[in-house]
Scaffold this active site. Structure first.
Site, short mmCIF file in Angstrom:
data_model
loop_
_atom_site.label_atom_id
_atom_site.label_comp_id
_atom_site.label_asym_id
_atom_site.label_seq_id
_atom_site.Cartn_x
_atom_site.Cartn_y
_atom_site.Cartn_z
N ILE A 176 0.85 -1.19 0.00
CA ILE A 176 0.00 0.00 0.00
C ILE A 176 0.89 1.24 0.00
CG2 ILE A 176 -1.81 1.27 1.23
CD1 ILE A 176 -2.65 -1.36 2.52
N ASP A 195 -6.37 0.16 9.98
CA ASP A 195 -6.85 -1.23 10.03
C ASP A 195 -8.03 -1.43 9.08
OD1 ASP A 195 -4.93 -1.83 11.88
OD2 ASP A 195 -6.27 -1.77 13.62
N GLU A 208 1.90 -3.59 5.66
CA GLU A 208 1.01 -3.22 4.55
C GLU A 208 1.36 -3.96 3.26
OE1 GLU A 208 4.22 0.07 4.68
OE2 GLU A 208 3.23 -1.35 6.02
#
Length: 362
Positions: A242, A258, A284
């Site tokens: 990400i 989250d 991530e």
């Protein structure tokens, strides 16, 4: 079953504890049920022999009925172990007397098998005593057999009554064995089922990521090792990350972070091919494994995924935002090991980040 019904009352009374400490409630229930079975058996025999007018057999069956009724009543006053021992002794003695009085052909000797099952199921541990008791029952059955070969029954029965008693005894022997097997196997099967379910949950917990529900790194490495060993088709592996996820946590908080992780995980599961192995590699980062897809086919799937993820809007509290991912994709060359493939995918991911992020590098 209605609470005030007769059957409910009978069931409650059968299950009533003896009040003694450290005694098995289930064992006393089995003792009472087996005693009731023997009582009903004796009463059935009373009906059969009374129809034929055989007074000697009727007297024996009535005595048996009184005996088992007394044993049933005693089970509420004496300890479970004493009731268990007395029932064993009485059925053994009763079987021998039946064979002595009526001979081998009525099949009563098979109640010794019921005793064998009763003892092995009811008593926990005590294996030497169980084996000794089983041997004793075996010897007793042989003695009864050879006795009947050389001695006539004390009470003569005609063929019709003999056949009727044979069928009655066969029914109650099978019923008793079935009842004992059901009562004791049901609890063991239930316990086994609970253990299987518990182990399944443990295995799931050990192989999945708690937050996203995706497979974790350990399970992924196991899967990938096995997949490469048996590789017969093309395999593609993608390591994705990400973009600027730390900024999301710093700006909107870890709870929102989250939510982002879970939503992206759900999008993976919905938008990627059904047989894609999806895992949270760490933080991530995610690792996607495409069995049976070459690099070009995997890129097509990733492009659809990339667009869907960019369309997701997240609520940051004071504003909404979107996220993107960068993808490093490699295709299995049929000779590289897991470490080499993962390193190559990581290098592709790094190149993507260095060149502006939000892109697929193959």
């Amino acid at each position: 079953m209605k609470e005030n019904s007769v059957f409910a009352t009978i069931y409650e009374n059968i299950c009533r504890d003896t009040g003694k400490q450290n005694e098995s409630t289930k064992l006393i229930v089995v003792v009472r049920l087996l005693t009731l079975t023997m009582l009903i058996h004796s009463l059935t025999c009373c009906v059969l022999v009374s129809i034929t007018g055989h007074m000697g057999a009727l007297a024996f069956s009535l005595s048996s009925s009184v005996l088992f009724l007394a044993l049933f009543i005693i089970s509420y006053h004496w300890s479970t172990f004493v009731s268990y021992c007395i029932l064993n002794f009485c059925i053994l003695l009763w079987s021998c007397l039946n064979v002595y009085c009526f001979g081998w052909n009525i099949g009563i000797q098979h109640f010794l098998v019921v005793l064998l099952v009763f003892v092995f199921f009811c008593k926990y541990r005590h294996e030497p005593a169980k084996i000794l008791y089983a041997a004793s029952l075996f010897v007793m059955r042989l003695i009864l057999y050879y006795y009947c070969r050389s001695h006539e029954p004390a009470i003569f029965l005609d063929d019709t009554l003999t056949d009727a008693l044979q069928m009655t005894n066969t029914f109650f022997i099978f019923f008793s064995l079935g009842m004992l097997a059901y009562l004791f196997s049901s609890s063991s099967q239930e316990m086994e089922g609970k253990l299987i379910e518990y182990n399944r949950k443990l295995m799931k917990q050990a192989s999945t990521d708690t937050l996203t529900g995706l497979f974790n790194r350990r399970r992924t490495l196991e899967y990938l090792e096995n997949l490469l060993k048996a590789a017969e088709t093309q395999i593609s592996i993608c390591l994705c990350d990400i973009d600027h996820f730390k900024r999301v946590n710093d700006t909107y908080g870890h709870d929102v972070g989250d939510v982002v992780l879970k939503k992206i995980s759900q999008t993976f599961q919905k938008r990627l091919p059904p047989d894609t192995f999806i895992s949270r590699w760490g933080g991530e980062e995610f690792l996607l494994i495409f069995p049976r897809l070459n690099g070009d086919e995997a890129i097509t799937a990733l492009q659809i995924l990339r667009q869907k993820i960019r369309e997701i809007t997240f609520d940051g509290g004071f504003e909404t935002f979107t996220v993107s991912l960068t993808y490093g994709l490699v295709e299995y060359d049929y000779h590289s090991d897991v470490t080499t493939l993962l390193k190559e995918a990581d290098e592709k991911l790094y190149i993507g980040k260095e060149n502006g992020r939000d892109r697929i590098i193959f």
